[in-house]
Structures are given as C-alpha cells and as structure tokens.
Design an enzyme around this catalytic site. Structure first.
Site, PDB file in Angstrom:
ATOM      1  N   TYR A  36       0.828  -1.203   0.000  1.00  0.00           N
ATOM      2  CA  TYR A  36       0.000   0.000   0.000  1.00  0.00           C
ATOM      3  C   TYR A  36       0.862   1.253   0.000  1.00  0.00           C
ATOM      4  CZ  TYR A  36       0.807   0.948   5.020  1.00  0.00           C
ATOM      5  OH  TYR A  36       1.372   1.260   6.233  1.00  0.00           O
ATOM      6  N   LYS A 150       6.388  -1.786   1.969  1.00  0.00           N
ATOM      7  CA  LYS A 150       5.186  -1.204   2.599  1.00  0.00           C
ATOM      8  C   LYS A 150       4.045  -2.216   2.438  1.00  0.00           C
ATOM      9  CE  LYS A 150       3.060   3.361   3.276  1.00  0.00           C
ATOM     10  NZ  LYS A 150       3.180   3.452   4.729  1.00  0.00           N
ATOM     11  N   GLU A 182      12.489   2.080  14.081  1.00  0.00           N
ATOM     12  CA  GLU A 182      11.545   3.152  13.715  1.00  0.00           C
ATOM     13  C   GLU A 182      10.356   3.078  14.652  1.00  0.00           C
ATOM     14  OE1 GLU A 182       9.861   2.524   9.787  1.00  0.00           O
ATOM     15  OE2 GLU A 182       9.816   0.372  10.076  1.00  0.00           O
ATOM     16  N   LEU A 206      11.053   1.249   7.169  1.00  0.00           N
ATOM     17  CA  LEU A 206      10.409   1.714   5.944  1.00  0.00           C
ATOM     18  C   LEU A 206      11.143   2.979   5.489  1.00  0.00           C
ATOM     19  CD1 LEU A 206       7.797   1.166   4.148  1.00  0.00           C
ATOM     20  CD2 LEU A 206       6.950   3.238   5.244  1.00  0.00           C
TER      21      LEU A 206
HETATM   22  N1  PLP Z   1       7.526   3.607   9.120  1.00  0.00           N
HETATM   23  C1  PLP Z   1       6.365   2.931   9.154  1.00  0.00           C
HETATM   24  C2  PLP Z   1       6.349   1.555   9.735  1.00  0.00           C
HETATM   25  C3  PLP Z   1       5.189   3.530   8.651  1.00  0.00           C
HETATM   26  O1  PLP Z   1       4.034   2.840   8.665  1.00  0.00           O
HETATM   27  C4  PLP Z   1       5.248   4.840   8.130  1.00  0.00           C
HETATM   28  C5  PLP Z   1       4.063   5.516   7.593  1.00  0.00           C
HETATM   29  O2  PLP Z   1       2.961   5.266   7.929  1.00  0.00           O
HETATM   30  C6  PLP Z   1       6.470   5.517   8.140  1.00  0.00           C
HETATM   31  C7  PLP Z   1       7.597   4.863   8.626  1.00  0.00           C
HETATM   32  C8  PLP Z   1       6.586   6.928   7.604  1.00  0.00           C
HETATM   33  O3  PLP Z   1       6.597   6.933   6.197  1.00  0.00           O
HETATM   34  P1  PLP Z   1       6.095   8.191   5.357  1.00  0.00           P
HETATM   35  O4  PLP Z   1       6.901   9.363   5.801  1.00  0.00           O
HETATM   36  O5  PLP Z   1       6.379   7.807   3.955  1.00  0.00           O
HETATM   37  O6  PLP Z   1       4.633   8.369   5.648  1.00  0.00           O
END
Ligand code: PLP
Length: 290
Positions: A36, A150, A182, A206
């Site tokens: 997603y 993702k 994270e 991610l």
């Molecule tokens: N890490 C995880 C596990 C996430 O689910 C998300 C976003 O929902 C992020 C990091 C942050 O990513 P982004 O800045 O692309 O929204």
C-alpha cells in the site's frame, strides 16, 4: 463503520464504498498479500508523488506483483478521488493485492491484482500534541526482516501501536538488537548535540518519504544530519526525539518510557526544522517546488 465517502476506486471503477466488494478469496484478505501507499495532498497537489510512486514500485517489485497502472493512470485515479474533498488537505490511500485465487501459499500463476484507493480529509495531529509533544514507549521490534516493503500485513505494527496506547503513549519506538529501528507507523529522529541522527535505510525500516524530506531539508540548510545506527543509549540521552510520517509530519516526542526528553518540551531544533518544512510545503502549494 464505513468512512463517509461518496466514492472509492476499485479495479477500474469509481463506486460508493458500500458497493465496492472484494472476494473473500482475495489474497489480501487471506494472507495479507499486498502492498500500500499513503500520499498526502496539500493545496490540491499530491505531495512528493514521484517518491511515493517509486516506493510503490519497489514494494511491488519486492513481492513480484506488476504495477497495474502507469504514473499517468494513477494520477487520473487520484484526481477523480480528490475532487470529492475540494481544496481541503487530504490523504490518498491505495493498496494492491495479488488478487483472488484458491487458498494456497504459492503464487497463483494467473491472478489479477486487486486495486483499491480512496481519498479522505487529512487529520493533522491536534495542536496540543505539536505544542507539548507526545509520549512514546520503547519495545522490542517483533516484526520481520523486510520492513522496507510497505506491506499491508501490519499485524505486528498494530499490536505494537496498541501496546503503546495501553501504556498511555502515542507511539512505540522499536528496538532490535539494541538499536532503534523506527516507530510502529513512523520514522524516528533524535537530536544529539547540534546533530540530527536517524537510522540508515535497510531491511529494518520503511524508507519514509517524510524522513527523506527532513534529511534533504536539513542538509540544504547546513544542519548536520547523519544516517547512522542509533543505540538505545543515544535515544535515552538525546536532547530531542521526533517522529515523522506523511500524515503526522514532524511531531516531537517529549517523553520516552515515562522519562522527559531534554527538558520535556519540544526543542529548538524541532522548531527550526518544522518551520523549514512548512516553508517547503508552502512553496510546493504555490507551485514553486515540485
Ligand atoms: N515507518 C512505518 C512503519 C510507517 O508505517 C510509516 C508511515 O505510515 C512511516 C515509517 C513513515 O513513512 P512516510 O513518511 O512515507 O509516511
């Protein structure tokens, strides 16, 4: 309860949500076999769209599903979904699963990916959270070794976020082998002295689009920013801790495991970076940056 939307996108059609149906044999439902994206829309423009589409492409390649749409087709789908909310800031959610097939772990040779997307008004963190910061708790990163995909299979992330909520915190900061990875749904930065530090990209995080933008903005403004491993000790002694995500933007974490971060208030580096981020966003809305 269904979100109050008049239309969603499903497999080439725009439909009211209660008419958008997916087979119980969809591999997304059976196996969590899909990926997603969440793309923010500011002032009617899709923020960092090429970055989100590139990450989508990487996620799809990792699970060996062909991208069902070209960038132009995606843009047309998003444009139609965005119409519903006018000029309000929004977020687009899209997901692609491997499709419908008899239940078997092996990939079905001829399944057609299921493609679903919708737009909804963006819910920013409440002003109080920005002013005061939020609490986080550290917890073991129980996820798998491909956190760079993702994936829609978010059971571990949901368990971890719920654990944080039940401990009175807004986010779980995940720790693997003594290193911070994270958040359950965010990337994490610490401020150590005058330096920003965030864990390097790799299989355990991610590659957040907001994370990358913060790194980019910091470097463009000669703020020292390092992508290097962050130990639990570094987290505990940081002057500031922030979480970043497309919908929460850059949010200060002012308590970790019940202890104040720095003086327990959002710090000066957050104020500086967040002001630069908002400046960038304004320039984007005005069409001055892509
Ligand atoms: N890490 C995880 C596990 C996430 O689910 C998300 C976003 O929902 C992020 C990091 C942050 O990513 P982004 O800045 O692309 O929204």
């Amino acid at each position: 309860m269904m979100p109050a939307l008049t239309q969603v996108y499903l497999d080439g059609k725009f439909l009211p949500p209660d008419q958008a149906k997916v087979s119980v044999f969809d591999r997304g439902f059976i196996f969590g076999d899909g990926v997603y994206e969440v793309i923010p829309v500011f002032g009617g423009r899709l923020f960092r769209l090429p970055h989100h589409l590139a990450r989508l492409e990487a996620s799809l390649a990792a699970i060996r599903v062909h991208n069902p749409h070209t960038a132009g087709e995606w843009k047309n789908v998003f444009a139609r979904l965005m119409e519903e909310h006018g000029t309000r800031d929004q977020s687009i959610y899209l997901q692609i699963t491997r499709g419908v097939a008899p239940r078997d772990h092996a990939f079905p040779p001829d399944a057609v990916p299921t493609v679903f997307a919708y737009a909804q008004p963006l819910k920013y963190p409440p002003a109080e959270q920005l002013a005061e910061g939020v609490a986080a708790v550290t917890t073991a990163d129980i996820r798998w070794q491909r956190c760079d995909i993702k994936a829609i299979a978010l059971l571990a992330n949901a368990l971890l976020r719920q654990q944080a909520i039940e401990q009175g915190a807004a986010e779980a900061i995940l720790v693997r082998d003594g290193l911070m990875t994270e958040g359950a749904a965010s990337n994490i930065f610490i401020v150590s002295g005058e330096r920003l530090v965030t864990p390097p990209k790799g299989p355990y995080i991610l590659p957040g689009i907001t994370r990358d933008l913060v790194v980019e903005i910091a470097r463009a403004n000669r703020i020292a920013c390092e992508e290097k491993p962050v130990t639990i000790e570094m987290l505990r002694t940081a002057n500031e801790v922030w979480l970043t995500s497309s919908t929460k933007e850059i949010l200060p974490i002012t308590r970790v495991d019940g202890r104040a971060v720095g003086n327990g208030k959002p710090g000066p580096m957050h104020a500086r970076l967040f002001a630069l981020y908002k400046e960038y966003k304004r320039a984007f809305i005005e069409g001055k940056v892509e």
